[in-house]
Design a protein around this motif. Sequence first.
Motif, PDB file in Angstrom:
ATOM      1  N   LYS A  31      30.025  -1.536  41.823  1.00 35.76           N
ATOM      2  CA  LYS A  31      31.412  -1.903  41.537  1.00 35.76           C
ATOM      3  C   LYS A  31      31.517  -3.370  41.135  1.00 35.76           C
ATOM      4  O   LYS A  31      32.192  -3.717  40.168  1.00 35.76           O
ATOM      5  N   LYS A  32      30.854  -4.229  41.896  1.00 32.41           N
ATOM      6  CA  LYS A  32      30.884  -5.657  41.554  1.00 32.41           C
ATOM      7  C   LYS A  32      30.217  -5.899  40.206  1.00 32.41           C
ATOM      8  O   LYS A  32      30.676  -6.700  39.390  1.00 32.41           O
ATOM      9  N   GLY A  33      29.134  -5.171  39.969  1.00 34.76           N
ATOM     10  CA  GLY A  33      28.455  -5.267  38.680  1.00 34.76           C
ATOM     11  C   GLY A  33      29.345  -4.766  37.553  1.00 34.76           C
ATOM     12  O   GLY A  33      29.307  -5.286  36.439  1.00 34.76           O
ATOM     13  N   ALA A  34      30.163  -3.753  37.851  1.00 38.07           N
ATOM     14  CA  ALA A  34      31.090  -3.221  36.855  1.00 38.07           C
ATOM     15  C   ALA A  34      32.149  -4.261  36.494  1.00 38.07           C
ATOM     16  O   ALA A  34      32.532  -4.393  35.323  1.00 38.07           O
ATOM     17  N   GLU A  35      32.637  -4.997  37.490  1.00 38.84           N
ATOM     18  CA  GLU A  35      33.622  -6.051  37.210  1.00 38.84           C
ATOM     19  C   GLU A  35      32.992  -7.159  36.358  1.00 38.84           C
ATOM     20  O   GLU A  35      33.620  -7.659  35.423  1.00 38.84           O
ATOM     21  N   PHE A  36      31.754  -7.534  36.704  1.00 43.58           N
ATOM     22  CA  PHE A  36      31.058  -8.502  35.864  1.00 43.58           C
ATOM     23  C   PHE A  36      30.797  -7.918  34.465  1.00 43.58           C
ATOM     24  O   PHE A  36      30.802  -8.645  33.468  1.00 43.58           O
ATOM     25  N   GLY A  37      30.586  -6.605  34.412  1.00 36.80           N
ATOM     26  CA  GLY A  37      30.379  -5.950  33.129  1.00 36.80           C
ATOM     27  C   GLY A  37      31.604  -6.040  32.243  1.00 36.80           C
ATOM     28  O   GLY A  37      31.506  -6.320  31.037  1.00 36.80           O
ATOM     29  N   ILE A  38      32.786  -5.811  32.829  1.00 37.58           N
ATOM     30  CA  ILE A  38      34.036  -5.930  32.067  1.00 37.58           C
ATOM     31  C   ILE A  38      34.217  -7.364  31.564  1.00 37.58           C
ATOM     32  O   ILE A  38      34.587  -7.594  30.405  1.00 37.58           O
ATOM     33  N   ALA A  39      33.937  -8.322  32.457  1.00 39.27           N
ATOM     34  CA  ALA A  39      34.041  -9.730  32.067  1.00 39.27           C
ATOM     35  C   ALA A  39      33.051 -10.057  30.956  1.00 39.27           C
ATOM     36  O   ALA A  39      33.388 -10.758  29.991  1.00 39.27           O
ATOM     37  N   LYS A  75      38.430   0.364  30.591  1.00 42.35           N
ATOM     38  CA  LYS A  75      39.196   1.354  31.353  1.00 42.35           C
ATOM     39  C   LYS A  75      38.280   2.440  31.903  1.00 42.35           C
ATOM     40  O   LYS A  75      38.407   2.857  33.071  1.00 42.35           O
ATOM     41  N   SER A  76      37.336   2.895  31.083  1.00 42.18           N
ATOM     42  CA  SER A  76      36.388   3.925  31.527  1.00 42.18           C
ATOM     43  C   SER A  76      35.520   3.399  32.667  1.00 42.18           C
ATOM     44  O   SER A  76      35.267   4.105  33.649  1.00 42.18           O
ATOM     45  N   ILE A  77      35.073   2.145  32.532  1.00 43.39           N
ATOM     46  CA  ILE A  77      34.254   1.529  33.581  1.00 43.39           C
ATOM     47  C   ILE A  77      35.060   1.397  34.873  1.00 43.39           C
ATOM     48  O   ILE A  77      34.576   1.699  35.969  1.00 43.39           O
ATOM     49  N   ALA A  78      36.309   0.939  34.745  1.00 46.16           N
ATOM     50  CA  ALA A  78      37.169   0.750  35.917  1.00 46.16           C
ATOM     51  C   ALA A  78      37.420   2.072  36.632  1.00 46.16           C
ATOM     52  O   ALA A  78      37.391   2.150  37.871  1.00 46.16           O
ATOM     53  N   ASP A  79      37.658   3.140  35.867  1.00 48.43           N
ATOM     54  CA  ASP A  79      37.897   4.450  36.471  1.00 48.43           C
ATOM     55  C   ASP A  79      36.644   4.960  37.181  1.00 48.43           C
ATOM     56  O   ASP A  79      36.714   5.505  38.286  1.00 48.43           O
ATOM     57  N   GLU A  80      35.484   4.785  36.549  1.00 50.29           N
ATOM     58  CA  GLU A  80      34.241   5.317  37.117  1.00 50.29           C
ATOM     59  C   GLU A  80      33.829   4.583  38.381  1.00 50.29           C
ATOM     60  O   GLU A  80      33.318   5.193  39.325  1.00 50.29           O
ATOM     61  N   TYR A  81      34.067   3.276  38.438  1.00 51.23           N
ATOM     62  CA  TYR A  81      33.644   2.486  39.595  1.00 51.23           C
ATOM     63  C   TYR A  81      34.810   2.129  40.523  1.00 51.23           C
ATOM     64  O   TYR A  81      34.692   1.249  41.364  1.00 51.23           O
ATOM     65  N   GLU A  82      35.947   2.802  40.338  1.00 50.44           N
ATOM     66  CA  GLU A  82      37.120   2.667  41.207  1.00 50.44           C
ATOM     67  C   GLU A  82      37.592   1.215  41.317  1.00 50.44           C
ATOM     68  O   GLU A  82      37.855   0.710  42.412  1.00 50.44           O
ATOM     69  N   ILE A  83      37.709   0.568  40.169  1.00 50.66           N
ATOM     70  CA  ILE A  83      38.255  -0.791  40.098  1.00 50.66           C
ATOM     71  C   ILE A  83      39.754  -0.673  39.845  1.00 50.66           C
ATOM     72  O   ILE A  83      40.180   0.075  38.964  1.00 50.66           O
TER      73      ILE A  83
END
Length: 433
Positions: free
Chosen positions: A323-331, A356-364
């Motif tokens: 999840k944290k990696g996903a947030e860094f991924g969006i950034a 949006k797809s990343i946020a949904d998949e990793y519950e951001i």
Amino acid sequence: MTKLKVKKGNPFALFPLLVFVLLFIGTGIFTKDFSNMPLNVAILIAAAIALMMNRKEKLSSKVETFTKGAGHPNIILMAVIFILAGAFSAVASGMGAVESTVNLGLSLLPTNLLMVGLFVIGCFISISMGTSMGTVVALAPIGIGIASQTGIPLAMAMATVIGGAMFGDNLSMISDTTIAAVRTQNIKMKDKFKVNFLIVLPGAIATALILGIITRGNVADLSGDYQYELFKILPYIAVFVAALLGAHVLVVLLGGTLFAGIIGMIDGSYSFGGFLQLVADGIISMEDLAIIAILIGGVVEIIKHNGGIDYLLYVITSKIKSKKGAEFGIAGLVSMANIATANNTISIIITGPLAKSIADEYEIDPRKSASLLDMFASSWQGILPYGGQMLAAAGLAAISPVSIIPYSFYPVLIGICGVVAILIGYPKFRQTE
């Protein structure tokens, strides 16, 4: 969790961008003089290389792709803003508006608070106006005037103007970046604003403190009587009020130019013919920047067409594992897209659906993903020497955009605040409905 499917893209498509950066910034670093490689020449060479790539495609087709990007509505609007900003600046300066405004500030504020005041005013105008470009062109002449009267570096004054402009670009509910971020993440503007504001507020406070500290002993002796005429400040007041009322930036600049011209002719600062000449001189002074913006738009479109943007998205998403990696991924997604396109709105539009797809998949929480998109796009946009805001400020001040970067405190602090928010999981959210 299923792996997100993203086109692999083509890394070689980014070659024109690499050439441009190496020519412009690399030459400046090597020779210690950034004027040795004019920005327009660097982007022209990059454009030529972009058109020579992909030999399987006909030149006429590549030219059509180039002109499609060069003629994008956002690019043309930016070019028009540039030339109108030049006209307003020249006309207002010619009737003494800048001198009177600066002298009023010098009379009312302690010298170590001039930059703080300029930054706060920029924040207030940009969040009301919703456009960083409009804020930059309105405040840059005042910043230039303050720098000329003090020991404050001109580059610092322009960086302060840009910092204030990026504050509102990131947060304003009528900013195109905010609209793009909330639409792609499917949330309400007020919800994104609350989260985004909580994250970047420490950066704004820190910027004001830094500016107050570093300018305390860095100004000339300004004791004395500074003469100003309040009626000559009216064009800037009119521009600010129009901006706060939500008028379109083109209306603000056209109206400001005409209003300043009327005052100048009544005051006797110039004749009608002189007014027209000042308008022409102001437009000519910004023509170069308008051409650069158009060429950058064309190069970016070819990079996108050849798969360069897809490659950036692929590289970032392939590294996400938590999840944290996903947030860094969006950034990282929006950062790389912004570096490649030099346009924060376009970068959010490009990466928003994937974010949006990343946020949904990793519950951001979508409020967090929307904030990350807008924050990191605004952060990079305020630092890039070939971004529209930097080009406008540097063009009006007649300095290299690279010289502004060391003083770009707020854009850097936006990014730092964003990184800290990811690391500590801030802010905490209640479970969404």
